[in-house]
Structures are given as C-alpha cells and as structure tokens.
Scaffold this active site. Structure first.
Site, PDB file in Angstrom:
ATOM      1  N   ASN A   1       0.834  -1.205   0.000  1.00  7.99           N
ATOM      2  CA  ASN A   1       0.000   0.000   0.000  1.00  7.99           C
ATOM      3  C   ASN A   1       0.870   1.257   0.000  1.00  7.99           C
ATOM      4  O   ASN A   1       2.001   1.260   0.485  1.00  7.99           O
ATOM      5  CB  ASN A   1      -0.976   0.003   1.180  1.00  7.99           C
ATOM      6  CG  ASN A   1      -0.310  -0.118   2.540  1.00  7.99           C
ATOM      7  OD1 ASN A   1       0.667  -0.844   2.690  1.00  7.99           O
ATOM      8  ND2 ASN A   1      -0.827   0.584   3.529  1.00  7.99           N
TER       9      ASN A   1
ATOM     10  N   GLU B   1       0.525   5.594   0.593  1.00 10.95           N
ATOM     11  CA  GLU B   1      -0.186   6.842   0.932  1.00 10.95           C
ATOM     12  C   GLU B   1       0.810   7.978   0.738  1.00 10.95           C
ATOM     13  O   GLU B   1       2.015   7.779   0.923  1.00 10.95           O
ATOM     14  CB  GLU B   1      -0.646   6.793   2.396  1.00 10.95           C
ATOM     15  CG  GLU B   1      -1.568   5.609   2.695  1.00 10.95           C
ATOM     16  CD  GLU B   1      -1.538   5.181   4.157  1.00 10.95           C
ATOM     17  OE1 GLU B   1      -0.862   5.853   4.979  1.00 10.95           O
ATOM     18  OE2 GLU B   1      -2.161   4.166   4.478  1.00 10.95           O
TER      19      GLU B   1
ATOM     20  N   HIS C   1      -3.843   0.604  -2.809  1.00 12.20           N
ATOM     21  CA  HIS C   1      -3.935  -0.570  -1.947  1.00 12.20           C
ATOM     22  C   HIS C   1      -2.922  -1.624  -2.397  1.00 12.20           C
ATOM     23  O   HIS C   1      -2.519  -1.662  -3.567  1.00 12.20           O
ATOM     24  CB  HIS C   1      -5.341  -1.158  -1.984  1.00 12.20           C
ATOM     25  CG  HIS C   1      -6.391  -0.244  -1.417  1.00 12.20           C
ATOM     26  ND1 HIS C   1      -7.481  -0.702  -0.730  1.00 12.20           N
ATOM     27  CD2 HIS C   1      -6.494   1.113  -1.424  1.00 12.20           C
ATOM     28  CE1 HIS C   1      -8.228   0.312  -0.343  1.00 12.20           C
ATOM     29  NE2 HIS C   1      -7.651   1.424  -0.749  1.00 12.20           N
TER      30      HIS C   1
ATOM     31  N   GLU D   1      -3.085  -4.814  -2.969  1.00 17.64           N
ATOM     32  CA  GLU D   1      -3.501  -5.717  -4.050  1.00 17.64           C
ATOM     33  C   GLU D   1      -3.415  -5.004  -5.395  1.00 17.64           C
ATOM     34  O   GLU D   1      -2.969  -5.585  -6.399  1.00 17.64           O
ATOM     35  CB  GLU D   1      -4.936  -6.208  -3.808  1.00 17.64           C
ATOM     36  CG  GLU D   1      -5.096  -7.037  -2.550  1.00 17.64           C
ATOM     37  CD  GLU D   1      -5.469  -6.194  -1.328  1.00 17.64           C
ATOM     38  OE1 GLU D   1      -4.991  -5.045  -1.217  1.00 17.64           O
ATOM     39  OE2 GLU D   1      -6.218  -6.694  -0.478  1.00 17.64           O
TER      40      GLU D   1
ATOM     41  N   CYS E   1     -10.096  -5.592   1.008  1.00 19.19           N
ATOM     42  CA  CYS E   1     -11.251  -4.718   1.213  1.00 19.19           C
ATOM     43  C   CYS E   1     -12.173  -4.815  -0.005  1.00 19.19           C
ATOM     44  O   CYS E   1     -11.809  -5.368  -1.051  1.00 19.19           O
ATOM     45  CB  CYS E   1     -10.792  -3.278   1.435  1.00 19.19           C
ATOM     46  SG  CYS E   1     -10.207  -2.458  -0.049  1.00 19.19           S
TER      47      CYS E   1
ATOM     48  N   CYS F   1     -10.720  -3.531  -3.306  1.00 15.82           N
ATOM     49  CA  CYS F   1      -9.766  -4.416  -3.976  1.00 15.82           C
ATOM     50  C   CYS F   1     -10.462  -5.629  -4.587  1.00 15.82           C
ATOM     51  O   CYS F   1     -10.052  -6.126  -5.633  1.00 15.82           O
ATOM     52  CB  CYS F   1      -8.675  -4.868  -3.006  1.00 15.82           C
ATOM     53  SG  CYS F   1      -7.541  -3.524  -2.627  1.00 15.82           S
TER      54      CYS F   1
HETATM   55 ZN   LIG Z   1      -7.986  -2.787  -0.555  1.00  9.40          ZN
END
Ligand SMILES: [Zn+2]
Length: 304
Positions: A89, A91, A102, A104, A129, A132
């Site tokens: 991930n 950010e 993310h 994935e 999530c 994803c």
């Molecule tokens: Zn995700």
C-alpha cells in the site's frame, strides 16, 4: 540490498533466508521473483508455493508507504507462469486518501507493467477490502483468481465477491492484463513541450497505448524521471465500477516504489492522454505530483 528488507529477511527460516538474501542484494532486484527463482526458494525452504508466498509477505509489506495509516499491507501477485510480483500500500503526505494505492492494486499493477499475461492468485496479509475485490474483478482471470490469506484456506474471488458486477455485465471484451496496443501517436509538440524523442515522453506514450480504459476510452499514461535518471511509466487501469480505477500516476508510482525509488525524488513527469476524451487525468496528476515536490510536469495529447 534495500534497507527496507533487512528486518523482515532476518525473521525468515535460515534455509530460505540464505537463498533469498543474494536475490534481494542484486542491484537489479525489482520486486519480482522469476519462476526459476521461486523454485529455488521452495527447495531451499522446503516449502510449497502457497507457504513460500506467505513467508515472503513481510518483505512485500516492507515496501509499504503508510505515513497516514501506519498500517503496512503486503501482497504478492502470482503469475500463470510462476513469477511472483510484490506489491504494497502507498499513501502520500498532503494528498487526499482517494489517491492512495492498496497493496492488491500495487501487486496486480506491478505484474501488468511487467507484461504478465494472467494471474493465478494473490497472497495478501489482510483480507482484501471491498475496493480491492472489485478491482480484481476487472482481471482477465475473473472471479476464478485464488486469494490466499494467512490462517485461511485458499478461496476464489467468487467466494469473496459473490454476485459480482464486472466488465462482462457491460459487454466489455478486453480485460485487465489482456495484451493491447491502441496505436495512438503524439500530436504535434508545442513550443515549450518535451522533444518527441525524449525517452520520458516515449515511455508515457507506450504506457498509454497499453492502458485499460474500455468505459471512457480516455486512454492515458504517465512517465516519471528520478534525480538519478531512472524512468518509470504507468498505465491507466479503469474499472467497471469506476471508483476502484487506478490512475496512470499511481501506476507509475507503484513501479517506482517497488523498484526502491523514492517518490520525493521525481524531477520530471509527463502525462499523455487523449484530448477529446470525457475525462482528464491532468488536474489530479499535477496536484499529487506537486505535493510530492515535482515542479516539472508536462502534458501531451494523443491522436489516432
Ligand atoms: Zn484494498
């Protein structure tokens, strides 16, 4: 070896650690393990492929950039031929959360940028999530892709995303990871633009020609150049549900990060996109790049 791998490597079993260390120490290590390297690691660790991928997750997660959540997620996409692709991930400080990546998405995009043809599965250290799960449903492996999680039996995407909505519901034929060449050319340069022969521009053009935008036809690509001269290009990956779409800038940032580059070292960037398209990546691309400290940003348009 990139410093981010040192701690997770030290936690591995000795046999696996001894076989993996020289692979990570290669200057050319780019976050991918070839099928032959994977076989060697399985032998050295006396592991099957599922268990090897689980063992490698902390190394993928070490590639995470999580200054907001401080929650590192690692993912490993598993190609049809046996290659493994790390993802994590991302950010970006000062940038809205809608611009985050993310794990994935990172691993899948990484595999796509290395021209992987199809994915068999993905191993992740936390349950995917909803965003994803929808992103994965765009793949040419469809809901048959296997999802592997620590402590759980492997299961297909159809298990995690029942009654799925996806590209097939919209009669889309070309799916994510299918090989495409849209055949676009660059429109004429403006006086203050990049030279058409600039490798930065050429790589962005190539990325746009391989981008996945069957819903808007707003194909686009981004190329980024670091202070050390390295160039990383990313392709726009659109999604049937729109919001999980991955912008071309994020695609390029994924490749930059997984290769050990620093997102704060970007010196030049170019976006190429269709002029007469129903959407543009320009404002969002500039906004995120400026937050990352890149001031030299170009846009060129496509025709054909
Ligand atoms: Zn995700």
């Amino acid at each position: 070896m990139h410093a981010r791998f040192e701690s997770p490597l030290a936690t591995l079993e000795p046999g696996l650690r001894a076989a993996l260390a020289p692979m990570l120490a290669e200057p050319a290590f780019n976050g991918m393990l070839s099928a032959s390297q994977v076989k060697a690691l399985m032998n050295a660790g006396n592991l099957n492929e599922d268990d090897l991928c689980l063992a490698l997750l902390p190394l993928a997660a070490a590639c995470a950039l999580a200054p907001v959540s401080h929650f590192s997620v690692g993912a490993i996409a598993r190609g049809i031929g046996g290659n493994l692709y790390f993802g994590a991930n991302m950010e970006f400080p000062g940038v809205p959360l809608s611009q985050t990546v993310h794990a994935e998405q990172s691993a899948i995009n990484h595999a796509w940028l290395r021209d992987e043809q199809r994915l068999r599965g993905i191993t992740v250290n936390y349950t995917p999530c909803g965003h994803c799960r929808q992103f994965m449903n765009e793949l040419n492996s469809g809901v048959d892709i296997m999802i592997h999680l620590p402590g759980r039996a492997p299961a297909t995407l159809s298990h995690y995303l029942p009654d799925a909505f996806g590209p097939r519901d919209l009669s889309i034929q070309s799916l994510l990871l299918d090989k495409v060449d849209h055949g676009y050319r660059l429109t004429a340069a403006t006086a203050n633009g990049l030279s058409t022969n600039d490798p930065l521009l050429q790589q962005a053009l190539q990325a746009a020609n391989q981008s996945h935008a069957p819903y808007s036809q707003a194909h686009s690509g981004v190329a980024l150049q670091l202070a050390d001269g390295r160039i990383f290009a990313g392709r726009y990956a659109e999604n049937a549900a729109f919001n999980p779409s991955l912008p071309p800038l994020q695609s390029a940032l994924i490749l930059l990060n997984i290769n050990g580059g620093n997102c704060l070292d970007i010196r030049r960037a170019v976006l190429v996109e269709r002029d007469a398209a129903p959407l543009s990546q320009w404002d969002a691309t500039c906004s995120t790049l400026r937050a990352l400290g890149c001031g030299e940003i170009y846009r060129r348009t496509l025709e054909g």
